[in-house]
Scaffold this motif. Structure first.
Motif, PDB file in Angstrom:
ATOM      1  N   LEU A 194       0.855  -1.177   0.000  1.00  0.00           N
ATOM      2  CA  LEU A 194       0.000   0.000   0.000  1.00  0.00           C
ATOM      3  C   LEU A 194       0.895   1.233   0.000  1.00  0.00           C
ATOM      4  O   LEU A 194       1.948   1.232   0.636  1.00  0.00           O
ATOM      5  N   GLY A 195       0.471   2.251  -0.715  1.00  0.00           N
ATOM      6  CA  GLY A 195       1.213   3.504  -0.732  1.00  0.00           C
ATOM      7  C   GLY A 195       0.423   4.590  -1.417  1.00  0.00           C
ATOM      8  O   GLY A 195      -0.797   4.474  -1.588  1.00  0.00           O
ATOM      9  N   THR A 196       1.125   5.640  -1.810  1.00  0.00           N
ATOM     10  CA  THR A 196       0.506   6.741  -2.528  1.00  0.00           C
ATOM     11  C   THR A 196       1.297   7.012  -3.799  1.00  0.00           C
ATOM     12  O   THR A 196       2.470   6.643  -3.906  1.00  0.00           O
ATOM     13  N   GLN A 197       0.643   7.635  -4.758  1.00  0.00           N
ATOM     14  CA  GLN A 197       1.322   8.061  -5.979  1.00  0.00           C
ATOM     15  C   GLN A 197       0.853   9.464  -6.308  1.00  0.00           C
ATOM     16  O   GLN A 197      -0.329   9.807  -6.124  1.00  0.00           O
ATOM     17  N   LEU A 220      -7.658   1.744  -5.774  1.00  0.00           N
ATOM     18  CA  LEU A 220      -7.109   3.095  -5.807  1.00  0.00           C
ATOM     19  C   LEU A 220      -8.162   4.048  -5.256  1.00  0.00           C
ATOM     20  O   LEU A 220      -9.347   3.921  -5.590  1.00  0.00           O
ATOM     21  N   HIS A 221      -7.728   4.966  -4.416  1.00  0.00           N
ATOM     22  CA  HIS A 221      -8.622   5.995  -3.881  1.00  0.00           C
ATOM     23  C   HIS A 221      -7.984   7.345  -4.179  1.00  0.00           C
ATOM     24  O   HIS A 221      -6.881   7.641  -3.711  1.00  0.00           O
ATOM     25  N   PHE A 222      -8.670   8.166  -4.966  1.00  0.00           N
ATOM     26  CA  PHE A 222      -8.130   9.442  -5.426  1.00  0.00           C
ATOM     27  C   PHE A 222      -8.400  10.530  -4.398  1.00  0.00           C
ATOM     28  O   PHE A 222      -9.536  10.720  -3.956  1.00  0.00           O
ATOM     29  N   GLY A 224     -12.135  11.645  -3.941  1.00  0.00           N
ATOM     30  CA  GLY A 224     -13.180  10.795  -3.379  1.00  0.00           C
ATOM     31  C   GLY A 224     -13.526   9.589  -4.232  1.00  0.00           C
ATOM     32  O   GLY A 224     -14.220   8.689  -3.782  1.00  0.00           O
ATOM     33  N   THR A 225     -13.053   9.541  -5.482  1.00  0.00           N
ATOM     34  CA  THR A 225     -13.312   8.397  -6.359  1.00  0.00           C
ATOM     35  C   THR A 225     -12.489   7.199  -5.887  1.00  0.00           C
ATOM     36  O   THR A 225     -11.296   7.333  -5.620  1.00  0.00           O
ATOM     37  N   THR A 226     -13.135   6.039  -5.799  1.00  0.00           N
ATOM     38  CA  THR A 226     -12.458   4.787  -5.453  1.00  0.00           C
ATOM     39  C   THR A 226     -12.716   3.789  -6.564  1.00  0.00           C
ATOM     40  O   THR A 226     -13.845   3.672  -7.045  1.00  0.00           O
ATOM     41  N   ILE A 227     -11.658   3.071  -6.968  1.00  0.00           N
ATOM     42  CA  ILE A 227     -11.760   2.098  -8.057  1.00  0.00           C
ATOM     43  C   ILE A 227     -11.165   0.774  -7.605  1.00  0.00           C
ATOM     44  O   ILE A 227     -10.070   0.745  -7.038  1.00  0.00           O
ATOM     45  N   PHE A 228     -11.866  -0.312  -7.870  1.00  0.00           N
ATOM     46  CA  PHE A 228     -11.331  -1.668  -7.711  1.00  0.00           C
ATOM     47  C   PHE A 228     -11.037  -2.191  -9.109  1.00  0.00           C
ATOM     48  O   PHE A 228     -11.893  -2.111  -9.997  1.00  0.00           O
ATOM     49  N   ILE A 229      -9.837  -2.745  -9.308  1.00  0.00           N
ATOM     50  CA  ILE A 229      -9.456  -3.305 -10.601  1.00  0.00           C
ATOM     51  C   ILE A 229      -8.949  -4.721 -10.374  1.00  0.00           C
ATOM     52  O   ILE A 229      -7.919  -4.918  -9.714  1.00  0.00           O
ATOM     53  N   GLY A 230      -9.666  -5.699 -10.895  1.00  0.00           N
ATOM     54  CA  GLY A 230      -9.280  -7.099 -10.754  1.00  0.00           C
ATOM     55  C   GLY A 230      -8.212  -7.501 -11.763  1.00  0.00           C
ATOM     56  O   GLY A 230      -7.879  -6.745 -12.687  1.00  0.00           O
TER      57      GLY A 230
END
Length: 168
Positions: free
Chosen positions: A52-55, A75-77, A96-102
């Motif tokens: 886990l980290g930030t970019q 990812l949580h923007f 506030g956008t959160t994305i799950f990518i499988g």
């Protein structure tokens, strides 16, 4: 300050990472910007290995299209704006956008805004943190942003060994 508490027979470890105390790496073109690795198996013992980290990507920068062969990513923007392109479909990115990518989902992130785009990333199993270290350059808090630099010549081999599916 970063502090880890050791495991005991019945309980897992604890790691507290203060602001600015994670591992940090400048990133090459086309993303530029930097990443911070806050939690990873080489930093703390864990039962389920993830990282886990930030970019942070500056205006005009982007994370090129890629996929992960066996990884789930979240990812949580946090700030800035841009777009995600997932399997060819565009999605706006705002705080506030959160994305799950499988696994095996091709994705790309583009900062088409006017300020840095910053997000939190989580990937399981781990491996992304090793990619960032191998393609990046160590970053120290407060130092000036370096000139843009190229990805290593062996970047495709680094991707193969870390957390990436072969490019299309």
């Amino acid at each position: 300050m970063t502090k880890a508490l050791a495991l005991d027979a019945d309980r897992g470890a604890v790691l507290v990472v203060a602001p600015g105390k994670g591992e940090s790496y400048w990133q090459p073109v086309p993303a530029n910007g930097h990443i911070d690795v806050l939690i990873a198996p080489h930093l703390v013992e864990m039962q389920n290995r993830f990282s886990l980290g930030t970019q942070t990507v500056p205006p005009g920068g982007f994370v090129r299209e890629h996929a992960h062969p066996e990884h789930d990513e979240v990812l949580h923007f946090i700030s800035g704006s841009g777009k995600a392109v997932i399997d060819g479909e565009e999605h706006p990115l705002v705080p506030g956008t959160t994305i799950f990518i499988g696994r095996h989902r091709r994705h790309k992130f583009v900062n088409d805004g006017e300020r840095d785009m910053h997000w939190l990333w989580f990937i399981a199993p781990h491996g992304l943190e090793e990619f960032f270290r191998l393609v990046g350059r160590p970053r120290r808090a407060g130092e000036p942003t370096p000139e843009n630099f190229a990805r290593p010549d062996d970047v495709l081999e680094i991707e193969r060994r870390t957390a990436f599916a072969p490019p299309k």
